[in-house]
Scaffold this motif. Structure first.
Motif, PDB file in Angstrom:
ATOM      1  N   UNK A 299       5.170  -3.706   4.514  1.00 10.88           N
ATOM      2  CA  UNK A 299       5.803  -4.676   5.420  1.00 10.88           C
ATOM      3  C   UNK A 299       4.829  -5.159   6.490  1.00 10.88           C
ATOM      4  N   UNK A 300       4.009  -4.260   7.013  1.00 10.85           N
ATOM      5  CA  UNK A 300       3.006  -4.660   8.009  1.00 10.85           C
ATOM      6  C   UNK A 300       1.936  -5.547   7.385  1.00 10.85           C
ATOM      7  N   UNK A 301       1.469  -5.165   6.206  1.00 14.55           N
ATOM      8  CA  UNK A 301       0.407  -5.931   5.546  1.00 14.55           C
ATOM      9  C   UNK A 301       0.868  -7.334   5.158  1.00 14.55           C
ATOM     10  N   UNK A 302       2.077  -7.459   4.662  1.00 15.19           N
ATOM     11  CA  UNK A 302       2.564  -8.773   4.224  1.00 15.19           C
ATOM     12  C   UNK A 302       2.769  -9.720   5.402  1.00 15.19           C
ATOM     13  N   UNK A 303       2.834  -9.164   6.605  1.00  9.69           N
ATOM     14  CA  UNK A 303       2.967 -10.019   7.797  1.00  9.69           C
ATOM     15  C   UNK A 303       1.635 -10.668   8.177  1.00  9.69           C
ATOM     16  N   UNK A 304       0.539 -10.206   7.590  1.00  6.43           N
ATOM     17  CA  UNK A 304      -0.786 -10.789   7.858  1.00  6.43           C
ATOM     18  C   UNK A 304      -0.826 -12.185   7.239  1.00  6.43           C
ATOM     19  N   UNK A 305      -1.280 -13.197   7.971  1.00 10.25           N
ATOM     20  CA  UNK A 305      -1.253 -14.572   7.466  1.00 10.25           C
ATOM     21  C   UNK A 305      -2.150 -14.834   6.253  1.00 10.25           C
TER      22      UNK A 305
ATOM     23  N   UNK B   5      -2.556 -12.633   3.688  1.00 11.25           N
ATOM     24  CA  UNK B   5      -2.142 -11.782   2.575  1.00 11.25           C
ATOM     25  C   UNK B   5      -0.866 -12.364   1.966  1.00 11.25           C
ATOM     26  N   UNK B   6      -0.909 -12.613   0.644  1.00  9.19           N
ATOM     27  CA  UNK B   6       0.262 -13.181  -0.015  1.00  9.19           C
ATOM     28  C   UNK B   6       1.048 -12.153  -0.826  1.00  9.19           C
ATOM     29  N   UNK B   7       0.414 -11.035  -1.181  1.00 13.86           N
ATOM     30  CA  UNK B   7       1.110  -9.995  -1.935  1.00 13.86           C
ATOM     31  C   UNK B   7       0.418  -8.662  -1.670  1.00 13.86           C
ATOM     32  N   UNK B   8       1.180  -7.576  -1.737  1.00 12.04           N
ATOM     33  CA  UNK B   8       0.615  -6.263  -1.440  1.00 12.04           C
ATOM     34  C   UNK B   8       1.431  -5.162  -2.107  1.00 12.04           C
ATOM     35  N   UNK B   9       0.738  -4.085  -2.470  1.00 10.43           N
ATOM     36  CA  UNK B   9       1.390  -2.865  -2.952  1.00 10.43           C
ATOM     37  C   UNK B   9       0.571  -1.698  -2.419  1.00 10.43           C
ATOM     38  N   UNK B  10       1.239  -0.701  -1.888  1.00 12.97           N
ATOM     39  CA  UNK B  10       0.576   0.512  -1.411  1.00 12.97           C
ATOM     40  C   UNK B  10       1.020   1.638  -2.335  1.00 12.97           C
ATOM     41  N   UNK B  11       0.045   2.286  -2.965  1.00 13.09           N
ATOM     42  CA  UNK B  11       0.330   3.353  -3.924  1.00 13.09           C
ATOM     43  C   UNK B  11      -0.557   4.558  -3.648  1.00 13.09           C
ATOM     44  N   UNK B  12      -0.129   5.713  -4.122  1.00 15.47           N
ATOM     45  CA  UNK B  12      -0.931   6.922  -3.964  1.00 15.47           C
ATOM     46  C   UNK B  12      -2.026   6.924  -5.022  1.00 15.47           C
ATOM     47  N   UNK B  13      -3.229   7.337  -4.632  1.00 15.52           N
ATOM     48  CA  UNK B  13      -4.334   7.440  -5.563  1.00 15.52           C
ATOM     49  C   UNK B  13      -4.156   8.692  -6.412  1.00 15.52           C
ATOM     50  N   UNK B  14      -4.443   8.590  -7.666  1.00 15.39           N
ATOM     51  CA  UNK B  14      -4.365   9.751  -8.543  1.00 15.39           C
ATOM     52  C   UNK B  14      -5.425  10.766  -8.131  1.00 15.39           C
TER      53      UNK B  14
ATOM     54  N   UNK C 100      -3.405   7.199   0.023  1.00 17.44           N
ATOM     55  CA  UNK C 100      -2.966   6.059  -0.765  1.00 17.44           C
ATOM     56  C   UNK C 100      -3.997   4.950  -0.741  1.00 17.44           C
ATOM     57  N   UNK C 101      -3.724   3.915  -1.507  1.00 16.64           N
ATOM     58  CA  UNK C 101      -4.604   2.757  -1.574  1.00 16.64           C
ATOM     59  C   UNK C 101      -3.738   1.505  -1.476  1.00 16.64           C
ATOM     60  N   UNK C 102      -4.244   0.496  -0.772  1.00 14.96           N
ATOM     61  CA  UNK C 102      -3.529  -0.771  -0.657  1.00 14.96           C
ATOM     62  C   UNK C 102      -4.133  -1.774  -1.626  1.00 14.96           C
ATOM     63  N   UNK C 103      -3.303  -2.341  -2.471  1.00 16.08           N
ATOM     64  CA  UNK C 103      -3.724  -3.384  -3.389  1.00 16.08           C
ATOM     65  C   UNK C 103      -3.305  -4.708  -2.777  1.00 16.08           C
ATOM     66  N   UNK C 104      -4.274  -5.541  -2.420  1.00 13.40           N
ATOM     67  CA  UNK C 104      -4.016  -6.761  -1.656  1.00 13.40           C
ATOM     68  C   UNK C 104      -4.192  -7.998  -2.530  1.00 13.40           C
ATOM     69  N   UNK C 105      -3.255  -8.915  -2.400  1.00  7.81           N
ATOM     70  CA  UNK C 105      -3.369 -10.243  -3.011  1.00  7.81           C
ATOM     71  C   UNK C 105      -3.599 -11.246  -1.889  1.00  7.81           C
ATOM     72  N   UNK C 106      -4.870 -11.656  -1.661  1.00  5.72           N
ATOM     73  CA  UNK C 106      -5.147 -12.580  -0.560  1.00  5.72           C
ATOM     74  C   UNK C 106      -4.588 -13.972  -0.825  1.00  5.72           C
ATOM     75  N   UNK C 107      -4.286 -14.692   0.238  1.00 10.99           N
ATOM     76  CA  UNK C 107      -3.833 -16.076   0.132  1.00 10.99           C
ATOM     77  C   UNK C 107      -4.987 -16.935  -0.352  1.00 10.99           C
ATOM     78  N   UNK C 108      -4.668 -18.091  -0.929  1.00 13.49           N
ATOM     79  CA  UNK C 108      -5.712 -19.011  -1.396  1.00 13.49           C
ATOM     80  C   UNK C 108      -6.625 -19.411  -0.244  1.00 13.49           C
TER      81      UNK C 108
END
Length: 80
Positions: free
Chosen positions: A23-29, A31-40, A45-53
């Motif tokens: 929720x905090x990451x998606x509020x960044x102008x 960043x268009x998509x994000x998922x935070x998952x635990x690293x194996x 954890x690790x944040x997978x970021x989808x930057x805006x165009x």
């Protein structure tokens, strides 16, 4: 779809809800998509970021953005 509210990442004895960081990451102008998952095989954890165009977002920029908003144990250790 898995309910992420119930998922928690364990980090050095602390529980970190990925949904809170997402929720905090998606509020960044820039960043268009994000998922935070635990690293194996790792505690953090690790944040997978989808930057805006056209975004010039960097890993350091994302980590700094989050570190200003959360306690030390919720800070990002890796951004992809």
């Amino acid at each position: 779809m898995v309910d992420m509210v119930k998922k928690l990442i364990k980090f050095k004895g602390f529980l970190v809800p990925p949904a809170e960081l997402e929720a905090l990451l998606i509020s960044h102008p820039q960043i268009s998509d994000v998922a935070v998952v635990q690293q194996k095989d790792e505690a953090a954890g690790v944040a997978l970021i989808g930057p805006s165009n056209g975004s010039e977002l960097t890993e350091e920029g994302v980590r700094e953005f989050i570190s200003k908003q959360v306690v030390f144990y919720k800070r990002l250790h890796k951004v992809l």
